[in-house]
Design an enzyme around this catalytic site. Structure first.
Site, PDB file in Angstrom:
ATOM      1  N   GLY A   1       2.856  -0.402   3.840  1.00  0.00           N
ATOM      2  CA  GLY A   1       2.162  -1.584   3.254  1.00  0.00           C
ATOM      3  C   GLY A   1       2.725  -2.812   3.467  1.00  0.00           C
TER       4      GLY A   1
ATOM      5  N   SER B   1       0.727  -1.266  -0.082  1.00  0.00           N
ATOM      6  CA  SER B   1      -0.067  -0.018   0.024  1.00  0.00           C
ATOM      7  C   SER B   1       0.764   1.697  -0.197  1.00  0.00           C
ATOM      8  CB  SER B   1      -0.865  -0.049   1.073  1.00  0.00           C
ATOM      9  OG  SER B   1      -2.096  -0.844   0.855  1.00  0.00           O
TER      10      SER B   1
ATOM     11  N   TYR C   1     -10.323   2.066   6.241  1.00  0.00           N
ATOM     12  CA  TYR C   1      -9.422   1.582   5.144  1.00  0.00           C
ATOM     13  C   TYR C   1     -10.197   0.828   4.236  1.00  0.00           C
ATOM     14  CZ  TYR C   1      -5.162   1.118   2.986  1.00  0.00           C
ATOM     15  OH  TYR C   1      -3.681   1.187   2.133  1.00  0.00           O
ATOM     16  N   SER C   2     -10.308   1.077   2.798  1.00  0.00           N
ATOM     17  CA  SER C   2     -10.682   0.102   1.989  1.00  0.00           C
ATOM     18  C   SER C   2      -9.636   0.211   0.560  1.00  0.00           C
ATOM     19  CB  SER C   2     -11.961   0.840   1.421  1.00  0.00           C
ATOM     20  OG  SER C   2     -12.423  -0.035   0.320  1.00  0.00           O
ATOM     21  N   ASN C   3      -9.331  -0.916   0.246  1.00  0.00           N
ATOM     22  CA  ASN C   3      -8.291  -1.235  -0.999  1.00  0.00           C
ATOM     23  C   ASN C   3      -9.453  -0.823  -2.127  1.00  0.00           C
ATOM     24  OD1 ASN C   3      -5.520  -1.907  -0.087  1.00  0.00           O
ATOM     25  ND2 ASN C   3      -6.851  -3.226   1.183  1.00  0.00           N
TER      26      ASN C   3
END
Length: 420
Positions: free
Chosen positions: A369, A127, A226-228
């Site tokens: 990340g 990330s 948090y959202s990928n």
């Protein structure tokens, strides 16, 4: 940085289920209430630490008046912990200021042949891809091609729909700041499938649809989670607006102008890491043998976390970003306009960039990340200090691994201030 699912969140559940621990991607320099106390205790221990007792190396990146390795006892001590008590095969910390930089390394890049960790090695950054993505989007904002507060529907009509998720209500800003309410697709993948078949191909639109099959977390703009998935959607917007892939835009707008020779965005299903690199490992259960997971299909993370880089390149990128080389002042202000994330130390999230107070004063701006094989965290200050840490183990590291990586970055940034 605040703990969140910056890589395969489901892997945490898998490892926990079999009695192990995992890297905690998304932790930052001060993610615990007792972080400062932990650092103080480690400082005391570091004063009696002899760096000659373990296999450390230092690579100077430029002619610089940087402190000699012997003048960095706490960093050396932390590197030693990462490869001993924390269980990582190898680790590095790249530190840099306006006078130059160096990379401190410890442990091994390959457990089979015991090759030492190299300072110039490439690794998957998970990330830490997000600041690159947000920079590209904000450049498009500056060019008048994207509006931050326009709805996703303007660029991707009909794409974001289902179970309360609606692109007519979600803005581009909310995608980048994790306030969209979109569920994270990584929560709905089978983690054993990823570990057992790391070369499998994933389609970004399929992953988005996987997330949209579940209820939204909250009404857009009313909370933070948090959202990928939001960054997969952001990648689609970049492609729709420019006619080029998000990777092509990152290359031509950031990698090439900054001369980041050790940084790349993998093409398609390319599972390789080009150039010198440590092997990446996972430990799928407590006391389980390490699993080499270096060859990973980047489509599993796509625009949310597929990039490859090095410690030195990440330092250079973060420096250019926070000091305004990549973005005009108006767009940089938008990126640095943060909202709280719930981090005990006062951490806050902007647009693809997170801030945390440093124990020596000021703010650290960065991201972290975790992706199968590697965990990394990097941050910079606006007065010209940068630090990036990496361990070639994820998932399967102890919670202490996460803490020590954050401690290493904090220490490097604060020692950089005291050394000038």
């Amino acid at each position: 940085m605040t703990r969140y699912h910056s890589a395969l969140g489901g892997l945490l559940a898998l490892v926990a289920a079999v009695g192990g621990t995992a890297c905690v991607p998304g932790g930052d320099m001060a993610s615990h209430q007792n972080a400062a106390a932990q650092d103080a205790a480690r400082n005391a221990q570091a004063s009696s630490y002899d760096p000659s007792t373990v296999g450390h190396t230092t690579q100077t990146l430029a002619h610089a008046a940087t402190p000699a390795p012997a003048d960095q006892p706490q960093l050396r001590y932390t590197l030693n912990r990462l490869i001993t008590k924390d269980g990582g095969p190898g680790a590095l910390v790249a530190l840099r200021d306006r006078s130059g930089g160096e990379v401190l390394t410890s442990g091994v890049a390959d457990v089979r042949n015991q090759a030492p960790m190299r300072g110039d090695g490439r690794f998957r950054i998970g990330s830490m891809t997000k600041p690159f993505m947000a920079t590209v989007m904000l450049q498009l904002v500056g060019e008048g091609r994207v509006a931050l507060d326009a709805h996703v529907e303007r660029y991707l009509p009909g794409v974001v729909r289902g179970h309360g998720n609606d692109g007519r209500e979600i803005t581009v800003r909310e995608l980048l700041q994790h306030t969209s309410g979109l569920p994270d697709y990584l929560d709905y993948l089978k983690p054993e499938d990823v570990l057992n078949n790391p070369r499998a191909h994933y389609d970004a639109r399929h992953l988005v649809r996987l997330a949209l099959a579940h209820p939204r977390a909250f009404e857009p703009g009313t909370d933070w989670s948090y959202s990928n998935t939001g960054y997969l959607v952001a990648g689609m917007i970049i492609e729709r607006v420019t006619g080029r892939t998000y990777g092509d835009e990152i290359r031509r707008r950031i990698i090439e102008p900054l001369g980041l020779r050790q940084t790349s965005v993998p093409h398609g299903d390319d599972t390789a890491i080009r150039g010198p690199h440590p092997r990446g490992y996972a430990r799928p259960g407590k006391d389980a043998p390490l699993k080499d997971i270096t060859a990973l299909n980047p489509t599993i993370t796509g625009a949310s976390g597929s990039m490859i880089s090095s410690g030195a390149d990440l330092d250079r990128f973060l420096d250019a970003l926070v000091r305004g080389t990549l973005l005009a002042p108006a767009e940089l202000r938008q990126m640095m306009k943060t909202r709280p994330t719930g981090s005990p130390d006062g951490g806050a999230y902007g647009l693809g960039l997170e801030s945390h107070p440093l124990p020596c004063g000021g703010l650290a701006w960065g991201h972290d990340g975790g992706v199968p094989g590697y965990q990394a965290v990097g941050a910079a200050t606006v007065d010209g200090r940068q630090a990036t840490a990496m361990v070639n183990l994820c998932p399967g590291g102890t919670q202490a691994q996460n803490d020590d990586m954050m401690s290493a970055v904090r220490t490097a940034l604060c020692e950089g201030r005291s050394s000038r």
